[in-house]
Design a protein around this motif. Structure first.
Motif, PDB file in Angstrom:
ATOM      1  N   TYR A   8      -6.861 -16.866 -21.385  1.00 31.90           N
ATOM      2  CA  TYR A   8      -6.221 -16.325 -22.585  1.00 31.90           C
ATOM      3  C   TYR A   8      -4.728 -16.656 -22.611  1.00 31.90           C
ATOM      4  O   TYR A   8      -4.168 -16.919 -23.672  1.00 31.90           O
ATOM      5  CB  TYR A   8      -6.426 -14.821 -22.685  1.00 31.90           C
ATOM      6  N   LEU A   9      -4.079 -16.655 -21.457  1.00 34.31           N
ATOM      7  CA  LEU A   9      -2.666 -17.028 -21.411  1.00 34.31           C
ATOM      8  C   LEU A   9      -2.474 -18.505 -21.724  1.00 34.31           C
ATOM      9  O   LEU A   9      -1.508 -18.887 -22.389  1.00 34.31           O
ATOM     10  CB  LEU A   9      -2.071 -16.701 -20.041  1.00 34.31           C
ATOM     11  N   ILE A  10      -3.380 -19.337 -21.248  1.00 34.14           N
ATOM     12  CA  ILE A  10      -3.300 -20.766 -21.550  1.00 34.14           C
ATOM     13  C   ILE A  10      -3.501 -21.003 -23.042  1.00 34.14           C
ATOM     14  O   ILE A  10      -2.764 -21.766 -23.674  1.00 34.14           O
ATOM     15  CB  ILE A  10      -4.327 -21.542 -20.710  1.00 34.14           C
ATOM     16  N   ALA A  11      -4.475 -20.305 -23.620  1.00 38.62           N
ATOM     17  CA  ALA A  11      -4.720 -20.428 -25.063  1.00 38.62           C
ATOM     18  C   ALA A  11      -3.522 -19.919 -25.853  1.00 38.62           C
ATOM     19  O   ALA A  11      -3.137 -20.512 -26.874  1.00 38.62           O
ATOM     20  CB  ALA A  11      -5.975 -19.672 -25.451  1.00 38.62           C
ATOM     21  N   ALA A  12      -2.911 -18.826 -25.404  1.00 39.91           N
ATOM     22  CA  ALA A  12      -1.744 -18.286 -26.102  1.00 39.91           C
ATOM     23  C   ALA A  12      -0.582 -19.268 -26.038  1.00 39.91           C
ATOM     24  O   ALA A  12       0.124 -19.463 -27.032  1.00 39.91           O
ATOM     25  CB  ALA A  12      -1.336 -16.952 -25.498  1.00 39.91           C
ATOM     26  N   GLY A  13      -0.380 -19.891 -24.890  1.00 42.19           N
ATOM     27  CA  GLY A  13       0.682 -20.893 -24.772  1.00 42.19           C
ATOM     28  C   GLY A  13       0.467 -22.056 -25.722  1.00 42.19           C
ATOM     29  O   GLY A  13       1.406 -22.519 -26.376  1.00 42.19           O
ATOM     30  N   PHE A  14      -0.772 -22.527 -25.810  1.00 43.19           N
ATOM     31  CA  PHE A  14      -1.077 -23.610 -26.737  1.00 43.19           C
ATOM     32  C   PHE A  14      -0.855 -23.175 -28.183  1.00 43.19           C
ATOM     33  O   PHE A  14      -0.286 -23.931 -28.986  1.00 43.19           O
ATOM     34  CB  PHE A  14      -2.521 -24.079 -26.553  1.00 43.19           C
ATOM     35  N   LEU A  15      -1.277 -21.976 -28.529  1.00 43.50           N
ATOM     36  CA  LEU A  15      -1.131 -21.506 -29.907  1.00 43.50           C
ATOM     37  C   LEU A  15       0.330 -21.270 -30.284  1.00 43.50           C
ATOM     38  O   LEU A  15       0.732 -21.567 -31.408  1.00 43.50           O
ATOM     39  CB  LEU A  15      -1.951 -20.237 -30.115  1.00 43.50           C
ATOM     40  N   PHE A  16       1.132 -20.760 -29.343  1.00 41.53           N
ATOM     41  CA  PHE A  16       2.551 -20.585 -29.633  1.00 41.53           C
ATOM     42  C   PHE A  16       3.260 -21.924 -29.757  1.00 41.53           C
ATOM     43  O   PHE A  16       4.153 -22.092 -30.588  1.00 41.53           O
ATOM     44  CB  PHE A  16       3.225 -19.709 -28.577  1.00 41.53           C
ATOM     45  N   PHE A  17       2.856 -22.907 -28.958  1.00 43.56           N
ATOM     46  CA  PHE A  17       3.416 -24.252 -29.097  1.00 43.56           C
ATOM     47  C   PHE A  17       3.021 -24.857 -30.440  1.00 43.56           C
ATOM     48  O   PHE A  17       3.848 -25.497 -31.104  1.00 43.56           O
ATOM     49  CB  PHE A  17       2.942 -25.153 -27.956  1.00 43.56           C
ATOM     50  N   ASP A  18       1.782 -24.638 -30.843  1.00 42.12           N
ATOM     51  CA  ASP A  18       1.325 -25.136 -32.140  1.00 42.12           C
ATOM     52  C   ASP A  18       2.114 -24.492 -33.283  1.00 42.12           C
ATOM     53  O   ASP A  18       2.518 -25.170 -34.230  1.00 42.12           O
ATOM     54  CB  ASP A  18      -0.162 -24.855 -32.292  1.00 42.12           C
ATOM     55  N   ALA A  19       2.357 -23.195 -33.184  1.00 42.06           N
ATOM     56  CA  ALA A  19       3.135 -22.504 -34.214  1.00 42.06           C
ATOM     57  C   ALA A  19       4.566 -23.026 -34.254  1.00 42.06           C
ATOM     58  O   ALA A  19       5.141 -23.217 -35.330  1.00 42.06           O
ATOM     59  CB  ALA A  19       3.120 -21.004 -33.964  1.00 42.06           C
ATOM     60  N   TYR A  20       5.137 -23.267 -33.074  1.00 38.03           N
ATOM     61  CA  TYR A  20       6.502 -23.792 -33.004  1.00 38.03           C
ATOM     62  C   TYR A  20       6.588 -25.174 -33.637  1.00 38.03           C
ATOM     63  O   TYR A  20       7.520 -25.461 -34.390  1.00 38.03           O
ATOM     64  CB  TYR A  20       6.960 -23.832 -31.548  1.00 38.03           C
ATOM     65  N   SER A  21       5.609 -26.017 -33.362  1.00 37.59           N
ATOM     66  CA  SER A  21       5.638 -27.362 -33.944  1.00 37.59           C
ATOM     67  C   SER A  21       5.409 -27.314 -35.458  1.00 37.59           C
ATOM     68  O   SER A  21       5.969 -28.123 -36.193  1.00 37.59           O
ATOM     69  CB  SER A  21       4.608 -28.261 -33.269  1.00 37.59           C
ATOM     70  N   LYS A  22       4.608 -26.369 -35.925  1.00 40.97           N
ATOM     71  CA  LYS A  22       4.399 -26.231 -37.367  1.00 40.97           C
ATOM     72  C   LYS A  22       5.660 -25.721 -38.062  1.00 40.97           C
ATOM     73  O   LYS A  22       5.952 -26.115 -39.186  1.00 40.97           O
ATOM     74  CB  LYS A  22       3.235 -25.287 -37.654  1.00 40.97           C
ATOM     75  N   MET A  23       6.410 -24.841 -37.396  1.00 41.70           N
ATOM     76  CA  MET A  23       7.657 -24.347 -37.982  1.00 41.70           C
ATOM     77  C   MET A  23       8.680 -25.466 -38.111  1.00 41.70           C
ATOM     78  O   MET A  23       9.416 -25.529 -39.091  1.00 41.70           O
ATOM     79  CB  MET A  23       8.246 -23.222 -37.131  1.00 41.70           C
ATOM     80  N   ASN A  24       8.732 -26.332 -37.119  1.00 35.08           N
ATOM     81  CA  ASN A  24       9.710 -27.417 -37.157  1.00 35.08           C
ATOM     82  C   ASN A  24       9.325 -28.525 -38.114  1.00 35.08           C
ATOM     83  O   ASN A  24      10.199 -29.208 -38.631  1.00 35.08           O
ATOM     84  CB  ASN A  24       9.910 -27.995 -35.753  1.00 35.08           C
ATOM     85  N   SER A  25       8.041 -28.721 -38.363  1.00 32.66           N
ATOM     86  CA  SER A  25       7.636 -29.786 -39.279  1.00 32.66           C
ATOM     87  C   SER A  25       7.884 -29.388 -40.729  1.00 32.66           C
ATOM     88  O   SER A  25       8.164 -30.234 -41.569  1.00 32.66           O
ATOM     89  CB  SER A  25       6.171 -30.147 -39.064  1.00 32.66           C
ATOM     90  N   GLY A  26       7.733 -28.111 -41.022  1.00 35.88           N
ATOM     91  CA  GLY A  26       7.996 -27.628 -42.373  1.00 35.88           C
ATOM     92  C   GLY A  26       6.869 -27.888 -43.344  1.00 35.88           C
ATOM     93  O   GLY A  26       6.969 -27.541 -44.515  1.00 35.88           O
ATOM     94  N   THR A  27       5.783 -28.485 -42.889  1.00 34.90           N
ATOM     95  CA  THR A  27       4.686 -28.786 -43.812  1.00 34.90           C
ATOM     96  C   THR A  27       3.608 -27.710 -43.799  1.00 34.90           C
ATOM     97  O   THR A  27       2.974 -27.468 -44.811  1.00 34.90           O
ATOM     98  CB  THR A  27       4.036 -30.135 -43.449  1.00 34.90           C
ATOM     99  N   ASP A  28       3.392 -27.086 -42.656  1.00 36.22           N
ATOM    100  CA  ASP A  28       2.344 -26.074 -42.539  1.00 36.22           C
ATOM    101  C   ASP A  28       2.957 -24.711 -42.259  1.00 36.22           C
ATOM    102  O   ASP A  28       4.082 -24.594 -41.801  1.00 36.22           O
ATOM    103  CB  ASP A  28       1.384 -26.420 -41.387  1.00 36.22           C
ATOM    104  N   THR A  29       2.178 -23.686 -42.510  1.00 30.43           N
ATOM    105  CA  THR A  29       2.627 -22.337 -42.175  1.00 30.43           C
ATOM    106  C   THR A  29       2.077 -21.967 -40.796  1.00 30.43           C
ATOM    107  O   THR A  29       0.908 -22.172 -40.512  1.00 30.43           O
ATOM    108  CB  THR A  29       2.145 -21.324 -43.220  1.00 30.43           C
ATOM    109  N   PRO A  30       2.902 -21.401 -39.936  1.00 33.47           N
ATOM    110  CA  PRO A  30       2.488 -21.115 -38.559  1.00 33.47           C
ATOM    111  C   PRO A  30       1.857 -19.746 -38.361  1.00 33.47           C
ATOM    112  O   PRO A  30       1.605 -19.344 -37.234  1.00 33.47           O
ATOM    113  CB  PRO A  30       3.815 -21.190 -37.802  1.00 33.47           C
ATOM    114  N   TYR A  31       1.594 -19.013 -39.440  1.00 30.09           N
ATOM    115  CA  TYR A  31       1.192 -17.615 -39.309  1.00 30.09           C
ATOM    116  C   TYR A  31      -0.132 -17.432 -38.581  1.00 30.09           C
ATOM    117  O   TYR A  31      -0.265 -16.526 -37.760  1.00 30.09           O
ATOM    118  CB  TYR A  31       1.133 -16.943 -40.676  1.00 30.09           C
TER     119      TYR A  31
END
Length: 61
Positions: A8-31
């Motif tokens: 679960y911690l590994i999955a959370a790390g991946f999901l938080f990284f995915d949200a961070y990359s979505k915030m920086n791209s500006g094309t998708d919503t990271p919610y």
């Protein structure tokens, strides 16, 4: 079974990284990634609590 809670911690790390990359791209919503990441962290603590509760070494009842 003791080590599966860390998945679960590994999955959370991946999901938080995915949200961070979505915030920086500006094309998708990271919610959705943020919500699932927080759920994965909550599941880690939930599974950890119950693993300690049912541990035969700590069962003094």
């Amino acid at each position: 079974m003791k080590y599966t809670q860390y998945a679960y911690l590994i999955a959370a790390g991946f999901l938080f990284f995915d949200a961070y990359s979505k915030m920086n791209s500006g094309t998708d919503t990271p919610y959705l990634s943020l919500i699932l990441g927080m759920g994965a962290v909550a599941m880690f603590f939930f599974r950890r609590k119950f693993a300690k509760k049912y541990d035969p070494k700590n069962n003094n009842q």
